[in-house]
Design a protein around this motif. Structure first.
Motif, PDB file in Angstrom:
ATOM      1  N   SER A   9       8.185  -0.085 -12.613  1.00  0.00           N
ATOM      2  CA  SER A   9       6.752  -0.022 -12.381  1.00  0.00           C
ATOM      3  C   SER A   9       6.412   1.263 -11.638  1.00  0.00           C
TER       4      SER A   9
ATOM      5  N   SER B 205       4.304   1.595  -9.514  1.00  0.00           N
ATOM      6  CA  SER B 205       4.035   1.254  -8.115  1.00  0.00           C
ATOM      7  C   SER B 205       5.310   1.082  -7.307  1.00  0.00           C
TER       8      SER B 205
ATOM      9  N   SER C 199       1.383  -2.401 -12.436  1.00  0.00           N
ATOM     10  CA  SER C 199       0.166  -1.913 -11.781  1.00  0.00           C
ATOM     11  C   SER C 199      -0.846  -1.459 -12.837  1.00  0.00           C
TER      12      SER C 199
ATOM     13  N   GLU D  68      -4.654  -9.702 -11.492  1.00  0.00           N
ATOM     14  CA  GLU D  68      -4.681  -8.280 -11.148  1.00  0.00           C
ATOM     15  C   GLU D  68      -4.783  -7.405 -12.387  1.00  0.00           C
TER      16      GLU D  68
END
Length: 288
Positions: free
Chosen positions: A22, A24, A45, A216
């Motif tokens: 990821s 992130s 993300s 999210e």
């Protein structure tokens, strides 16, 4: 009794045929139904969603232009590899969903059979859903189904494999490409499916699988201008109106799905195949 410490796995995302971490750098622990640690999964993300959409859009022209027969052969190859990893899927479904081995076995077999069912429809869709239209004039008129484009899929949260297959396979069978957000608490079958896709004949970018949380990542898919349709199956009912409003800003198709997960073991039909198709009508003079 062995004192060996097993290697804890940290799985990655599946984007564009590759397995990146990821952006992130985040991961989260995955446990079985009893709370026992199984592995770490990448926590995708917004940037990962954007990268996956770019990969899906890049893959769309080639996948949609492939012959229906070729797409069917590619998808059937996925089923072959699924069958080869059947025991692993049974173990993961059993651990993820807290099921007895026999029940998990029946669900895995149903998922493989369902994938074969959709693969078999690739070269029949045009005949069944297309038409030659009656015209009052010297013309031919044909209506042909064409793929929608890039589809964002929020996979079911409870059915870790069969439900995932039911929402992903029809997207690919119709010639569209997919960005899938897997079940957050039960991602291991989705991760293993991504490994199957990577080692089959599916071109990179046709299917992209992200692990993370639908609340999210769902809004980023819904608002992304290069996503043509959204399947909100894995979103909470309370979140779906917000996703629909985000999708409306880009005139995105949003599938109507039940408030609760359906029984995925029921016999499939053409409903999900129809949802990812656009009707194109062509007129042509008869000639002399």
């Amino acid at each position: 009794m062995s004192d060996r410490i097993s290697v804890a796995k940290t799985y990655k995302l599946y984007i564009g045929g590759k397995f990146p971490r990821s952006e992130s750098g985040r991961v989260y622990p995955v446990t079985d139904a009893k709370g026992k640690f199984l592995a770490n999964a990448a926590h995708a993300s917004r940037k990962d969603v954007r990268d996956a959409v770019v990969a899906a859009r890049k893959a769309f022209p080639g996948w949609s232009a492939a012959t229906a027969y070729n797409r069917g052969q590619v998808l059937y190859r996925v089923a072959e590899v699924l069958e080869g990893r059947r025991d692993q899927f049974i173990a993961e479904v059993s651990a993820s969903e807290g099921l007895a081995a026999k029940k998990a076995e029946s669900l895995v077999d149903a998922a493989i059979d369902r994938w074969v069912w959709y693969a078999g429809w690739t070269d029949k869709i045009a005949s069944v859903l297309g038409s030659a239209n009656p015209v009052a004039g010297p013309y031919f008129s044909f209506t042909m189904p064409e793929p929608t484009g890039v589809v964002g899929v929020l996979a079911p949260q409870q059915s870790s494999l069969l439900g995932l297959v039911e929402v992903l396979a029809p997207v690919l069978a119709t010639g569209s490409t997919a960005v899938v957000v897997s079940s957050a608490e039960r991602p291991l079958p989705a991760i293993t499916l991504s490994e199957v896709l990577a080692t089959s004949d599916v071109p990179g970018g046709v299917a992209n699988i992200l692990t993370g949380h639908a609340p999210e990542l769902g809004p980023w898919l819904a608002s992304h201008g290069d996503v043509n349709a959204l399947d909100p199956t894995g979103a909470a009912p309370a979140d779906r109106p917000g996703l629909a409003r985000e999708a409306a800003n880009t005139v995105k198709r949003v599938l109507t799905v039940p408030a609760t997960e359906p029984d995925w073991t029921t016999s499939p039909d053409l409903t999900r195949l129809r949802r990812y198709l656009e009707a194109k009508t062509v007129w042509h003079p008869l000639g002399v």
